[in-house]
Design a protein around this motif. Structure first.
Motif, PDB file in Angstrom:
ATOM      1  N   PRO A 110      38.951  49.303  39.818  1.00  0.00           N
ATOM      2  CA  PRO A 110      40.146  49.847  39.161  1.00  0.00           C
ATOM      3  C   PRO A 110      41.378  49.047  39.576  1.00  0.00           C
ATOM      4  N   LEU A 111      42.442  49.149  38.777  1.00  0.00           N
ATOM      5  CA  LEU A 111      43.681  48.475  39.154  1.00  0.00           C
ATOM      6  C   LEU A 111      44.151  49.010  40.502  1.00  0.00           C
ATOM      7  N   GLN A 112      44.383  48.102  41.435  1.00  0.00           N
ATOM      8  CA  GLN A 112      44.796  48.501  42.773  1.00  0.00           C
ATOM      9  C   GLN A 112      45.470  47.344  43.483  1.00  0.00           C
ATOM     10  N   LYS A 113      46.146  47.672  44.565  1.00  0.00           N
ATOM     11  CA  LYS A 113      46.800  46.658  45.384  1.00  0.00           C
ATOM     12  C   LYS A 113      45.739  45.922  46.195  1.00  0.00           C
ATOM     13  N   THR A 114      45.887  44.603  46.274  1.00  0.00           N
ATOM     14  CA  THR A 114      45.017  43.771  47.104  1.00  0.00           C
ATOM     15  C   THR A 114      45.907  42.928  48.013  1.00  0.00           C
ATOM     16  N   PHE A 115      45.305  42.131  48.860  1.00  0.00           N
ATOM     17  CA  PHE A 115      46.130  41.303  49.736  1.00  0.00           C
ATOM     18  C   PHE A 115      46.766  40.130  48.994  1.00  0.00           C
ATOM     19  N   TRP A 116      46.344  39.846  47.740  1.00  0.00           N
ATOM     20  CA  TRP A 116      46.952  38.761  46.982  1.00  0.00           C
ATOM     21  C   TRP A 116      47.804  39.247  45.805  1.00  0.00           C
ATOM     22  N   SER A 117      47.732  40.532  45.481  1.00  0.00           N
ATOM     23  CA  SER A 117      48.463  41.017  44.314  1.00  0.00           C
ATOM     24  C   SER A 117      48.797  42.503  44.466  1.00  0.00           C
ATOM     25  N   GLU A 118      49.912  42.903  43.867  1.00  0.00           N
ATOM     26  CA  GLU A 118      50.280  44.321  43.842  1.00  0.00           C
ATOM     27  C   GLU A 118      49.357  45.112  42.919  1.00  0.00           C
ATOM     28  N   LYS A 119      48.758  44.431  41.921  1.00  0.00           N
ATOM     29  CA  LYS A 119      47.815  45.074  40.994  1.00  0.00           C
ATOM     30  C   LYS A 119      46.749  44.071  40.603  1.00  0.00           C
ATOM     31  N   PHE A 120      45.512  44.474  40.816  1.00  0.00           N
ATOM     32  CA  PHE A 120      44.364  43.657  40.419  1.00  0.00           C
ATOM     33  C   PHE A 120      43.243  44.605  40.021  1.00  0.00           C
ATOM     34  N   GLY A 121      42.505  44.277  38.982  1.00  0.00           N
ATOM     35  CA  GLY A 121      41.359  45.071  38.563  1.00  0.00           C
ATOM     36  C   GLY A 121      40.371  44.231  37.785  1.00  0.00           C
ATOM     37  N   GLN A 122      39.148  44.743  37.658  1.00  0.00           N
ATOM     38  CA  GLN A 122      38.097  44.033  36.934  1.00  0.00           C
ATOM     39  C   GLN A 122      37.283  45.018  36.116  1.00  0.00           C
ATOM     40  N   LEU A 123      36.835  44.549  34.962  1.00  0.00           N
ATOM     41  CA  LEU A 123      35.930  45.345  34.137  1.00  0.00           C
ATOM     42  C   LEU A 123      35.107  44.426  33.248  1.00  0.00           C
ATOM     43  N   THR A 124      34.036  44.976  32.722  1.00  0.00           N
ATOM     44  CA  THR A 124      33.255  44.303  31.685  1.00  0.00           C
ATOM     45  C   THR A 124      33.423  45.145  30.442  1.00  0.00           C
ATOM     46  N   ASP A 125      33.998  44.549  29.393  1.00  0.00           N
ATOM     47  CA  ASP A 125      34.323  45.340  28.208  1.00  0.00           C
ATOM     48  C   ASP A 125      33.074  45.728  27.411  1.00  0.00           C
ATOM     49  N   LYS A 126      33.269  46.523  26.375  1.00  0.00           N
ATOM     50  CA  LYS A 126      32.132  47.052  25.605  1.00  0.00           C
ATOM     51  C   LYS A 126      31.325  45.967  24.901  1.00  0.00           C
ATOM     52  N   TYR A 127      31.860  44.746  24.865  1.00  0.00           N
ATOM     53  CA  TYR A 127      31.121  43.631  24.254  1.00  0.00           C
ATOM     54  C   TYR A 127      30.444  42.749  25.299  1.00  0.00           C
TER      55      TYR A 127
END
Length: 136
Positions: A110-127
């Motif tokens: 989910p979108l969240q704070k990481t040590f390199w960014s205030e917001k980072f997230g990942q997903l695999t879309d429906k395709y």
């Protein structure tokens, strides 16, 4: 806003950086290893894993192409190892894109704070397309 390319490999990222760098006349200047992570809650890593590439990039004809090794504690699926990376400076826009592409998607992070960014997230879309979202 930039759209980047992210290539995951199994223990070959350093070799690929050298190979592609020579072909395209590009030098990696931002290599970060898994050993550079200082997370007490993270997985245990042996010396070999600590030397694997967590993130690195080359510029190829004006475009940023990023590389990473997939350590043994993460799943590697050949053929699913290329991800589109959306880098945005507007946090609200990034969230809108993430939320819209989440419909029918498999959320990896989910979108969240990481040590390199205030917001980072990942997903695999429906395709079946892999996406990473990074606030820059």
């Amino acid at each position: 806003m930039a759209l980047g390319i992210y290539i995951n490999m199994k223990n070959e990222a350093r070799d690929a950086l050298s190979f592609y760098g020579e072909i395209f006349g590009s030098t990696c200047t931002d290599l970060m290893t898994y050993g550079s992570i200082h997370d007490e809650n993270g997985p245990e890593m042996d010396a070999k894993t600590k030397e694997l590439v967590m993130n690195a990039s080359l510029e190829i004809e004006g475009d940023k192409v990023m590389f990473s090794d997939t350590p043994d504690f993460m799943e590697f699926i050949p053929g699913n190892n290329v991800t589109l990376v959306l880098e945005v400076t507007d946090a609200d826009k990034l969230t809108r894109y993430f939320d819209a592409l989440s419909d029918g998607a498999t959320k990896i992070m989910p979108l969240q704070k990481t040590f390199w960014s205030e917001k980072f997230g990942q997903l695999t879309d429906k395709y079946g397309v892999g996406w990473s979202f990074n606030l820059v």
